[in-house]
Enzyme design. Sequence first.
Site, PDB file in Angstrom:
ATOM      1  N   ARG A 145       0.831  -1.209   0.000  1.00  0.00           N
ATOM      2  CA  ARG A 145       0.000   0.000   0.000  1.00  0.00           C
ATOM      3  C   ARG A 145       0.866   1.260   0.000  1.00  0.00           C
TER       4      ARG A 145
ATOM      5  N   GLU B 176       3.864   9.557   8.099  1.00  0.00           N
ATOM      6  CA  GLU B 176       2.755  10.448   7.725  1.00  0.00           C
ATOM      7  C   GLU B 176       2.178  11.162   8.947  1.00  0.00           C
TER       8      GLU B 176
ATOM      9  N   ARG C  26      -2.672  10.421   3.970  1.00  0.00           N
ATOM     10  CA  ARG C  26      -3.149  10.059   5.318  1.00  0.00           C
ATOM     11  C   ARG C  26      -4.570   9.518   5.253  1.00  0.00           C
TER      12      ARG C  26
ATOM     13  N   GLY D  34      10.327  13.333  -1.043  1.00  0.00           N
ATOM     14  CA  GLY D  34      11.376  13.638  -0.064  1.00  0.00           C
ATOM     15  C   GLY D  34      11.047  14.850   0.774  1.00  0.00           C
ATOM     16  N   LEU D  35      10.475  14.597   1.938  1.00  0.00           N
ATOM     17  CA  LEU D  35      10.202  15.682   2.893  1.00  0.00           C
ATOM     18  C   LEU D  35      11.073  15.496   4.140  1.00  0.00           C
TER      19      LEU D  35
ATOM     20  N   LEU E 178       0.108  15.135   1.831  1.00  0.00           N
ATOM     21  CA  LEU E 178      -0.070  14.267   3.006  1.00  0.00           C
ATOM     22  C   LEU E 178      -1.547  14.113   3.350  1.00  0.00           C
TER      23      LEU E 178
ATOM     24  N   SER F 222      -0.482  19.270   1.607  1.00  0.00           N
ATOM     25  CA  SER F 222      -1.638  18.965   0.748  1.00  0.00           C
ATOM     26  C   SER F 222      -1.552  17.538   0.224  1.00  0.00           C
TER      27      SER F 222
ATOM     28  N   SER G 141       9.155  14.796  12.419  1.00  0.00           N
ATOM     29  CA  SER G 141       7.900  15.405  12.851  1.00  0.00           C
ATOM     30  C   SER G 141       7.887  16.912  12.634  1.00  0.00           C
TER      31      SER G 141
ATOM     32  N   TRP H  64      14.642   8.204   5.155  1.00  0.00           N
ATOM     33  CA  TRP H  64      13.402   7.429   5.301  1.00  0.00           C
ATOM     34  C   TRP H  64      12.473   7.693   4.128  1.00  0.00           C
TER      35      TRP H  64
HETATM   36  P1  TGC Z   1       1.782  24.824  10.758  1.00  0.00           P
HETATM   37  O1  TGC Z   1       2.068  26.185  11.291  1.00  0.00           O
HETATM   38  O2  TGC Z   1       0.763  24.004  11.394  1.00  0.00           O
HETATM   39  O3  TGC Z   1       1.462  24.920   9.190  1.00  0.00           O
HETATM   40  C1  TGC Z   1       2.375  25.539   8.278  1.00  0.00           C
HETATM   41  C2  TGC Z   1       1.638  25.880   7.002  1.00  0.00           C
HETATM   42  O4  TGC Z   1       1.135  24.692   6.407  1.00  0.00           O
HETATM   43  C3  TGC Z   1      -0.312  24.747   6.299  1.00  0.00           C
HETATM   44  N1  TGC Z   1      -0.844  23.423   6.661  1.00  0.00           N
HETATM   45  C4  TGC Z   1      -1.586  22.681   5.860  1.00  0.00           C
HETATM   46  N2  TGC Z   1      -2.039  22.863   4.611  1.00  0.00           N
HETATM   47  C5  TGC Z   1      -2.762  21.895   4.050  1.00  0.00           C
HETATM   48  N3  TGC Z   1      -3.044  20.752   4.685  1.00  0.00           N
HETATM   49  C6  TGC Z   1      -2.603  20.497   5.953  1.00  0.00           C
HETATM   50  N4  TGC Z   1      -2.860  19.345   6.552  1.00  0.00           N
HETATM   51  C7  TGC Z   1      -1.844  21.490   6.595  1.00  0.00           C
HETATM   52  N5  TGC Z   1      -1.251  21.596   7.801  1.00  0.00           N
HETATM   53  C8  TGC Z   1      -0.662  22.777   7.833  1.00  0.00           C
HETATM   54  C9  TGC Z   1      -0.710  25.775   7.309  1.00  0.00           C
HETATM   55  O5  TGC Z   1      -1.950  26.358   6.961  1.00  0.00           O
HETATM   56  C10 TGC Z   1       0.426  26.755   7.222  1.00  0.00           C
HETATM   57  O6  TGC Z   1       0.243  27.534   6.056  1.00  0.00           O
HETATM   58  P2  TGC Z   1       0.707  29.068   6.025  1.00  0.00           P
HETATM   59  O7  TGC Z   1       0.322  29.521   4.647  1.00  0.00           O
HETATM   60  O8  TGC Z   1      -0.031  29.717   7.129  1.00  0.00           O
HETATM   61  O9  TGC Z   1       2.189  29.048   6.273  1.00  0.00           O
HETATM   62  O10 TGC Z   1       3.188  24.081  10.701  1.00  0.00           O
HETATM   63  P3  TGC Z   1       4.115  23.514  11.836  1.00  0.00           P
HETATM   64  O11 TGC Z   1       5.512  23.645  11.397  1.00  0.00           O
HETATM   65  O12 TGC Z   1       3.720  24.100  13.170  1.00  0.00           O
HETATM   66  O13 TGC Z   1       3.694  21.983  11.726  1.00  0.00           O
HETATM   67  C11 TGC Z   1       3.341  21.279  12.764  1.00  0.00           C
HETATM   68  C12 TGC Z   1       2.980  19.803  12.447  1.00  0.00           C
HETATM   69  C13 TGC Z   1       3.520  18.963  13.564  1.00  0.00           C
HETATM   70  C14 TGC Z   1       1.481  19.717  12.401  1.00  0.00           C
HETATM   71  C15 TGC Z   1       3.495  19.308  11.098  1.00  0.00           C
HETATM   72  O14 TGC Z   1       4.798  19.631  10.911  1.00  0.00           O
HETATM   73  C16 TGC Z   1       3.301  17.816  10.850  1.00  0.00           C
HETATM   74  O15 TGC Z   1       2.245  17.384  10.390  1.00  0.00           O
HETATM   75  N6  TGC Z   1       4.333  16.966  11.094  1.00  0.00           N
HETATM   76  C17 TGC Z   1       4.327  15.565  10.695  1.00  0.00           C
HETATM   77  C18 TGC Z   1       5.217  15.393   9.504  1.00  0.00           C
HETATM   78  C19 TGC Z   1       4.764  14.324   8.545  1.00  0.00           C
HETATM   79  O16 TGC Z   1       3.614  13.921   8.495  1.00  0.00           O
HETATM   80  N7  TGC Z   1       5.660  13.852   7.717  1.00  0.00           N
HETATM   81  C20 TGC Z   1       5.327  12.892   6.710  1.00  0.00           C
HETATM   82  C21 TGC Z   1       6.466  12.653   5.770  1.00  0.00           C
HETATM   83  S1  TGC Z   1       5.989  11.752   4.334  1.00  0.00           S
HETATM   84  C22 TGC Z   1       5.768  10.187   4.811  1.00  0.00           C
HETATM   85  O17 TGC Z   1       5.812   9.831   5.945  1.00  0.00           O
HETATM   86  C23 TGC Z   1       5.472   9.239   3.716  1.00  0.00           C
HETATM   87  S2  TGC Z   1       5.327   7.593   4.176  1.00  0.00           S
HETATM   88  C24 TGC Z   1       4.454   7.120   2.825  1.00  0.00           C
HETATM   89  C25 TGC Z   1       4.249   5.661   2.672  1.00  0.00           C
HETATM   90  O18 TGC Z   1       5.253   4.915   2.539  1.00  0.00           O
HETATM   91  O19 TGC Z   1       3.055   5.273   2.594  1.00  0.00           O
HETATM   92  P1  FAD Z   2      10.614  12.041  15.430  1.00  0.00           P
HETATM   93  O1  FAD Z   2      10.037  13.231  14.776  1.00  0.00           O
HETATM   94  O2  FAD Z   2      11.997  12.118  15.940  1.00  0.00           O
HETATM   95  O3  FAD Z   2       9.640  11.554  16.580  1.00  0.00           O
HETATM   96  C1  FAD Z   2      10.026  10.639  17.618  1.00  0.00           C
HETATM   97  C2  FAD Z   2       8.915  10.550  18.663  1.00  0.00           C
HETATM   98  O4  FAD Z   2       8.693  11.831  19.244  1.00  0.00           O
HETATM   99  C3  FAD Z   2       7.551  10.099  18.111  1.00  0.00           C
HETATM  100  O5  FAD Z   2       6.938   9.241  19.044  1.00  0.00           O
HETATM  101  C4  FAD Z   2       6.755  11.388  18.032  1.00  0.00           C
HETATM  102  O6  FAD Z   2       5.367  11.161  18.183  1.00  0.00           O
HETATM  103  C5  FAD Z   2       7.308  12.142  19.216  1.00  0.00           C
HETATM  104  N1  FAD Z   2       7.185  13.593  19.088  1.00  0.00           N
HETATM  105  C6  FAD Z   2       7.564  14.381  18.068  1.00  0.00           C
HETATM  106  N2  FAD Z   2       7.308  15.665  18.316  1.00  0.00           N
HETATM  107  C7  FAD Z   2       6.758  15.697  19.562  1.00  0.00           C
HETATM  108  C8  FAD Z   2       6.276  16.746  20.393  1.00  0.00           C
HETATM  109  N3  FAD Z   2       6.308  18.017  19.989  1.00  0.00           N
HETATM  110  N4  FAD Z   2       5.781  16.427  21.605  1.00  0.00           N
HETATM  111  C9  FAD Z   2       5.740  15.129  22.020  1.00  0.00           C
HETATM  112  N5  FAD Z   2       6.178  14.090  21.271  1.00  0.00           N
HETATM  113  C10 FAD Z   2       6.669  14.381  20.058  1.00  0.00           C
HETATM  114  N6  FAD Z   2       9.160  10.510   4.936  1.00  0.00           N
HETATM  115  C11 FAD Z   2       9.105  11.093   3.710  1.00  0.00           C
HETATM  116  O7  FAD Z   2       9.288  12.301   3.578  1.00  0.00           O
HETATM  117  N7  FAD Z   2       8.843  10.338   2.589  1.00  0.00           N
HETATM  118  C12 FAD Z   2       8.645   8.998   2.651  1.00  0.00           C
HETATM  119  O8  FAD Z   2       8.391   8.356   1.633  1.00  0.00           O
HETATM  120  C13 FAD Z   2       8.726   8.352   3.926  1.00  0.00           C
HETATM  121  N8  FAD Z   2       8.615   7.000   4.023  1.00  0.00           N
HETATM  122  C14 FAD Z   2       8.872   6.381   5.230  1.00  0.00           C
HETATM  123  C15 FAD Z   2       8.948   4.984   5.282  1.00  0.00           C
HETATM  124  C16 FAD Z   2       9.274   4.347   6.475  1.00  0.00           C
HETATM  125  C17 FAD Z   2       9.421   2.862   6.512  1.00  0.00           C
HETATM  126  C18 FAD Z   2       9.454   5.126   7.653  1.00  0.00           C
HETATM  127  C19 FAD Z   2       9.788   4.474   8.963  1.00  0.00           C
HETATM  128  C20 FAD Z   2       9.360   6.494   7.604  1.00  0.00           C
HETATM  129  C21 FAD Z   2       9.082   7.139   6.385  1.00  0.00           C
HETATM  130  N9  FAD Z   2       9.072   8.550   6.288  1.00  0.00           N
HETATM  131  C22 FAD Z   2       8.987   9.163   5.069  1.00  0.00           C
HETATM  132  C23 FAD Z   2       9.408   9.378   7.456  1.00  0.00           C
HETATM  133  C24 FAD Z   2       8.279   9.537   8.459  1.00  0.00           C
HETATM  134  O9  FAD Z   2       7.341  10.459   8.003  1.00  0.00           O
HETATM  135  C25 FAD Z   2       8.890   9.949   9.804  1.00  0.00           C
HETATM  136  O10 FAD Z   2       9.518   8.804  10.341  1.00  0.00           O
HETATM  137  C26 FAD Z   2       7.855  10.484  10.759  1.00  0.00           C
HETATM  138  O11 FAD Z   2       7.338  11.728  10.310  1.00  0.00           O
HETATM  139  C27 FAD Z   2       8.407  10.666  12.181  1.00  0.00           C
HETATM  140  O12 FAD Z   2       9.635  11.354  12.145  1.00  0.00           O
HETATM  141  P2  FAD Z   2      10.910  10.737  12.924  1.00  0.00           P
HETATM  142  O13 FAD Z   2      11.055   9.328  12.507  1.00  0.00           O
HETATM  143  O14 FAD Z   2      12.044  11.651  12.669  1.00  0.00           O
HETATM  144  O15 FAD Z   2      10.518  10.757  14.425  1.00  0.00           O
END
Ligand code: TGC
Ligand code: FAD
Length: 388
Positions: free
Chosen positions: A95, A368, A248, A135-136, A244, A242, A143, A167
């Site tokens: 998936r 995510e 998600r 690549g984010l 994500l 957008s 996080s 990652w």
């Molecule tokens: P924050 O101040 O909340 O927002 C910054 C700007 O972004 C906008 N925004 C959004 N827009 C659209 N959709 C959303 N869900 C949005 N969330 C925020 C927001 O309006 C703002 O815009 P502007 O114009 O005002 O600047 O930003 P923050 O830095 O405080 O963020 C906080 C937090 C923790 C919510 C955010 O950084 C977060 O969601 N962290 C998690 C990171 C994450 O999900 N990484 C995923 C990486 S990719 C991945 O994992 C792929 S795995 C795929 C697979 O293998 O299936």
């Molecule tokens: P961290 O951010 O270091 O978090 C560690 C712990 O701290 C977590 O439990 C978290 O919940 C907690 N934490 C974080 N912030 C806070 C806070 N403020 N207060 C309290 N607790 C907190 N990323 C991409 O961009 N593209 C991809 O294709 C992609 N694929 C992936 C595939 C795999 C197999 C994996 C494992 C990861 C992938 N990722 C990808 C990255 C993924 O999105 C990150 O692993 C995820 O966002 C968490 O970041 P981190 O691993 O650095 O953990």
Amino acid sequence: GQTFRWDDPFDLTGRLTDEERMVQDAARSYAREALLPRVVAAFRDEVFDRAIMTEMGEMGFLGAMLPEQYGGSEASHVAYGLIAREVEAIDSGYRSAMSVQSSLAMYPIYAFGSDEQKAKFLPKMAAGELVGCFGLTEADGGSDPASMKTTAVAVDGGYRLNGGKYWITNSPISDLAIVWAKLDGNIRGFIVERDFDGFTTGKIGDKLSLRASITGDIGLNDVFVPEANILPGVQGLRGPFSCLNKARFGIAWGAMGAAEFCFHASRDYVAERTLFGRPLSARQLVQKKLADMQTEIFLGFEGAYALGRLLDTGAWVPEAISLMKRNNCGKALAVAREARDMHGGAGITGELHVMRHAMNLETVNTYEGAHDVHALILGRAITGEAAF
Ligand code: TGC
Ligand code: FAD
């Protein structure tokens, strides 16, 4: 009168459109006939079969929500969720491959790309001919993507990118990467193609989760990206977020697909297993576990379905996606662990699948947006205080 269906208590199937039912049937057949037979070896040997991308392309699963012009079929969000459910019933890694291609690589080109970029990349990506990655995340803290260090600097005819990503699903097999980098402090998206000088990808080995998915890093060493390859339509974190949002949402369905597999497997297993003179299925403790699984799974699907209809009509907000992603991943992980327990010792074997699902869902609960990060997104919306 109606009878209670243990495997579809709210008649979800009955509320799908004919088109969605067809997509679901096709995804289910493909997943069971083509993916299930190869998953045990793929997970054991830590290999992802590149041919799966081509097969999914042939099935119409890649970028299914996009218009036909770009290789899609304008499928609904619910249809996209149903594909994720069926594919993740086999393995979260499969998936992942589908979600990254559809939501994280094709969607940003579709939503924020130029007409030339859309025409050049999307049809080939829909066919599975080109594989994309996203690549984010960087090594210093996934996080908090706003803290990224990867930079882009404007040069004659384009940009120079420096930095790295960690990652990254599919990076070692990708033909292009959507790379998010800071240009004058502003986050922008770039389409980095495989043959660009200074672009490298390495495989991350020894994962104990998502082993049937290939994960890697991205190196960017003075990579020249021509002007034609910057995504013109977006600036700031809204760009990656957008994408994500879509991914998600799909994960909320997919994780429940994995849980549903574990629920069915547990029901079958306890019916077959006789201990102390009676099948396990006749025991109260066991029945309570099955009832708890069923309750969480079908409430999870109801939430995902409601959210899908909101996405289809445009009446959604990101926090609702956080709520469903967090709930369904956390609950699916708990269901898979319980299923492992109910299978006894046999539950640890590869051939019964349940422990593999539990191991995979550890990642799904983290990527995510980790479980607690989505709690903080909801907490901010509930209280007005950002507690990140
Ligand atoms: P924050 O101040 O909340 O927002 C910054 C700007 O972004 C906008 N925004 C959004 N827009 C659209 N959709 C959303 N869900 C949005 N969330 C925020 C927001 O309006 C703002 O815009 P502007 O114009 O005002 O600047 O930003 P923050 O830095 O405080 O963020 C906080 C937090 C923790 C919510 C955010 O950084 C977060 O969601 N962290 C998690 C990171 C994450 O999900 N990484 C995923 C990486 S990719 C991945 O994992 C792929 S795995 C795929 C697979 O293998 O299936
Ligand atoms: P961290 O951010 O270091 O978090 C560690 C712990 O701290 C977590 O439990 C978290 O919940 C907690 N934490 C974080 N912030 C806070 C806070 N403020 N207060 C309290 N607790 C907190 N990323 C991409 O961009 N593209 C991809 O294709 C992609 N694929 C992936 C595939 C795999 C197999 C994996 C494992 C990861 C992938 N990722 C990808 C990255 C993924 O999105 C990150 O692993 C995820 O966002 C968490 O970041 P981190 O691993 O650095 O953990």
